[in-house]
Design an enzyme around this catalytic site. Structure first.
Site, PDB file in Angstrom:
ATOM      1  CE  LYS A  43      -4.169  -1.798   1.492  1.00 31.96           C
ATOM      2  NZ  LYS A  43      -5.448  -1.815   2.559  1.00 31.96           N
ATOM      3  NE  ARG A  76      -7.407  -8.469   1.101  1.00 39.36           N
ATOM      4  CZ  ARG A  76      -7.015  -7.468   0.354  1.00 39.36           C
ATOM      5  NH1 ARG A  76      -6.260  -6.668   0.660  1.00 39.36           N
ATOM      6  NH2 ARG A  76      -7.610  -7.470  -0.739  1.00 39.36           N
TER       7      ARG A  76
HETATM    8  C1  7PJ Z   1      -8.003  -4.431   2.504  1.00 38.29           C
HETATM    9  C2  7PJ Z   1      -9.038  -5.180   2.102  1.00 38.29           C
HETATM   10  C3  7PJ Z   1      -7.802  -4.245   3.895  1.00 38.29           C
HETATM   11  C4  7PJ Z   1      -9.469  -5.931   4.278  1.00 38.29           C
HETATM   12  C5  7PJ Z   1      -8.417  -4.271   0.397  1.00 38.29           C
HETATM   13  C6  7PJ Z   1      -5.648  -3.364  -1.375  1.00 38.29           C
HETATM   14  C7  7PJ Z   1      -6.798  -2.700  -1.402  1.00 38.29           C
HETATM   15  N1  7PJ Z   1      -9.840  -5.957   3.007  1.00 38.29           N
HETATM   16  N2  7PJ Z   1      -9.289  -5.048   0.982  1.00 38.29           N
HETATM   17  N3  7PJ Z   1      -8.537  -5.119   4.582  1.00 38.29           N
HETATM   18  N4  7PJ Z   1      -7.919  -3.966   1.244  1.00 38.29           N
HETATM   19  N5  7PJ Z   1      -9.961  -6.378   5.202  1.00 38.29           N
HETATM   20  O1  7PJ Z   1      -5.358  -4.437  -1.158  1.00 38.29           O
HETATM   21  O2  7PJ Z   1      -4.587  -2.548  -1.601  1.00 38.29           O
HETATM   22  O3  7PJ Z   1      -6.781  -3.469   4.208  1.00 38.29           O
HETATM   23  S1  7PJ Z   1      -8.391  -3.721  -1.379  1.00 38.29           S
END
Ligand code: 7PJ
Length: 272
Positions: free
Chosen positions: A215, A249
């Site tokens: 990010k 994640r």
């Molecule tokens: C997140 C997500 C996060 C959760 C995305 C990216 C953007 N779901 N979906 N937490 N970010 N739970 O991965 O850059 O931070 S999409």
């Protein structure tokens, strides 16, 4: 290795949104996603997170039907090939309903089940996990001057109120994960305050899921483009896990799984 070690899980991000460098059509997209998933499974991933809508800052979303067409065939293929729990990243109740018909193990909602009918739907989904994430604003505009008096206090208040609403709707508290939502309506400073004080969220007594992989909060500190943020992503994952995050994640599963083994060996039982 002793069994009391902290149990940190790695969630691999499966990309289903068409990228701008290929116009390969549905089959090629599905095939590419399956190959990506296979590598993650071989690398020891604990969860596969499948999303059909880009939620990057500035993006304006896709229709529910488009999301279903991207996500559901992939879910079916993943389930027929691998024995890894699947999470579906969506804000839309109709997409959640399709995912639940296919017996996915988690709904990951960056909008914390605020779509009409989402709480009631999940209340009927026995044993399905749900991740409630904090976001200020909406993806299209969220990075336009995000403001907080105290970001940690405000994110905690939001998540507390969402947990209450979900419980009132009949969702079991034991199925809920919380996520402070790195990058979702937060300045760089806000993101690092959340990371530094992540342990404050343990007060809510629910497991934490975090996503910082590649990010811009990492790019802004290291001055690296998105494809050169692996080391920074591992550092962020390590810090979050040391502060007790349960699920991390990420895009880079192999490297993160190794890093999490070192964290788990270090923490051994501390958050068990
Ligand atoms: C997140 C997500 C996060 C959760 C995305 C990216 C953007 N779901 N979906 N937490 N970010 N739970 O991965 O850059 O931070 S999409």
């Amino acid at each position: 290795m002793n069994d009391s070690r902290a149990n940190i899980e790695v969630m691999g991000i499966i990309n289903t949104t068409p990228d701008s460098f290929s116009d390969g059509g549905r089959f090629n997209q599905l095939d590419a996603a399956l190959r990506q998933a296979e590598q993650m499974v071989n690398d020891g991933v604990h969860w596969l997170d499948v999303g059909g809508e880009s939620t990057r800052p500035g993006s304006s979303g896709v229709s529910a039907q488009e999301e279903i067409d991207r996500v559901i065939p992939l879910v079916e293929q993943l389930q027929s090939r691998f024995n890894v729990p699947i999470s579906v990243d969506t804000c839309k109740t109709v997409v959640m309903a399709e995912a639940l018909k296919h017996n996915v193990q988690m709904i990951n909602d960056i909008n914390a089940l605020r779509d009409e009918g989402a709480e009631a739907l999940l209340a009927q989904a026995d044993g399905v996990k749900v991740c409630l994430m904090h976001m200020q604003g909406e993806p299209r505009t969220m990075q336009h001057e995000p403001r907080y008096d105290d970001v940690v206090v405000e994110v905690k208040q939001f998540l507390t109120s969402r947990v209450r609403a979900c419980e009132a709707a009949g969702i079991q508290k034991t199925n809920i994960y919380l996520d402070p939502g790195f990058g979702f309506g937060k300045s760089v400073r806000h993101n690092y305050q959340l990371l530094k004080r992540l342990q404050a969220f343990h007060e809510l007594q629910l497991p934490l899921l975090v996503g910082m992989s590649r990010k811009s909060m990492l790019g802004q500190v290291t001055d690296r483009p998105v494809d050169e943020r692996l080391a920074a992503s591992i550092a962020a994952a390590t810090i979050a896990a040391m502060k007790g995050a349960q699920i991390i994640r990420v895009h880079d599963v192999k490297e993160t799984v190794d890093a999490m083994k070192i964290v788990a060996a270090t923490l051994a039982g501390e958050f068990a």
